[in-house]
Design a protein around this motif. Structure first.
Motif, PDB file in Angstrom:
ATOM      1  N   UNK A 164      -0.089  -0.265   3.058  1.00  0.00           N
ATOM      2  CA  UNK A 164      -1.188   0.693   3.245  1.00  0.00           C
ATOM      3  C   UNK A 164      -0.723   2.011   3.858  1.00  0.00           C
ATOM      4  N   UNK A 165       0.438   1.992   4.548  1.00  0.00           N
ATOM      5  CA  UNK A 165       0.992   3.236   5.108  1.00  0.00           C
ATOM      6  C   UNK A 165       1.827   3.999   4.090  1.00  0.00           C
ATOM      7  N   UNK A 166       2.004   3.425   2.895  1.00  0.00           N
ATOM      8  CA  UNK A 166       2.799   4.074   1.864  1.00  0.00           C
ATOM      9  C   UNK A 166       4.285   3.758   1.951  1.00  0.00           C
ATOM     10  N   UNK A 167       4.661   2.863   2.868  1.00  0.00           N
ATOM     11  CA  UNK A 167       6.058   2.492   3.003  1.00  0.00           C
ATOM     12  C   UNK A 167       6.407   1.396   2.001  1.00  0.00           C
ATOM     13  N   UNK A 168       7.654   1.425   1.516  1.00  0.00           N
ATOM     14  CA  UNK A 168       8.095   0.482   0.500  1.00  0.00           C
ATOM     15  C   UNK A 168       9.149  -0.435   1.104  1.00  0.00           C
ATOM     16  N   UNK A 169       8.943  -1.747   0.943  1.00  0.00           N
ATOM     17  CA  UNK A 169       9.925  -2.708   1.443  1.00  0.00           C
ATOM     18  C   UNK A 169       9.798  -4.033   0.715  1.00  0.00           C
ATOM     19  N   UNK A 170      10.782  -4.913   0.923  1.00  0.00           N
ATOM     20  CA  UNK A 170      10.739  -6.245   0.329  1.00  0.00           C
ATOM     21  C   UNK A 170       9.728  -7.097   1.078  1.00  0.00           C
ATOM     22  N   UNK A 171       8.995  -7.894   0.325  1.00  0.00           N
ATOM     23  CA  UNK A 171       8.019  -8.807   0.899  1.00  0.00           C
ATOM     24  C   UNK A 171       8.564 -10.221   0.732  1.00  0.00           C
ATOM     25  N   UNK A 172       9.184 -10.735   1.784  1.00  0.00           N
ATOM     26  CA  UNK A 172       9.819 -12.053   1.691  1.00  0.00           C
ATOM     27  C   UNK A 172       8.794 -13.181   1.563  1.00  0.00           C
ATOM     28  N   UNK A 173       7.591 -12.980   2.109  1.00  0.00           N
ATOM     29  CA  UNK A 173       6.574 -14.032   2.055  1.00  0.00           C
ATOM     30  C   UNK A 173       5.860 -14.059   0.698  1.00  0.00           C
TER      31      UNK A 173
END
Length: 88
Positions: free
Chosen positions: A29-38
């Motif tokens: 929601x903050x516009x940040x991009x990262x891997x979602x391990x869950x």
């Protein structure tokens, strides 16, 4: 009767695989991009095989940008590659 496993398409190679075989990349929601391990985090998601080559293909073909509906900064891409190396 066996429960049907959810299938997702890799934005790199374009192959459909079981969701558990792929890694989810999200834009939160903050516009940040990262891997979602869950695989359950809130945000817009795109799936990539657990292979650095698929991630590089997704970046080259702009599959991640298309799926996440945002342009992905270069330093974020490098961070994703490092995380994939560690997790994958």
């Amino acid at each position: 009767m066996e429960k049907k496993k959810p299938m997702r398409r890799c934005v790199g190679c374009g192959e459909s695989r079981e969701k558990s075989m792929l890694i989810r990349v999200i834009r939160d929601t903050d516009g940040e991009i990262h891997l979602d391990s869950t695989g359950r985090a809130n945000g817009r998601g795109a799936y990539v095989c657990r292979d650095i080559k698929c991630l590089e293909k997704a970046i080259k073909k702009k599959g991640l940008e298309r799926s996440l509906k945002v342009s992905v900064p270069e330093d974020t891409l490098e961070q994703l590659k490092k995380e994939l190396d560690v997790n994958g």
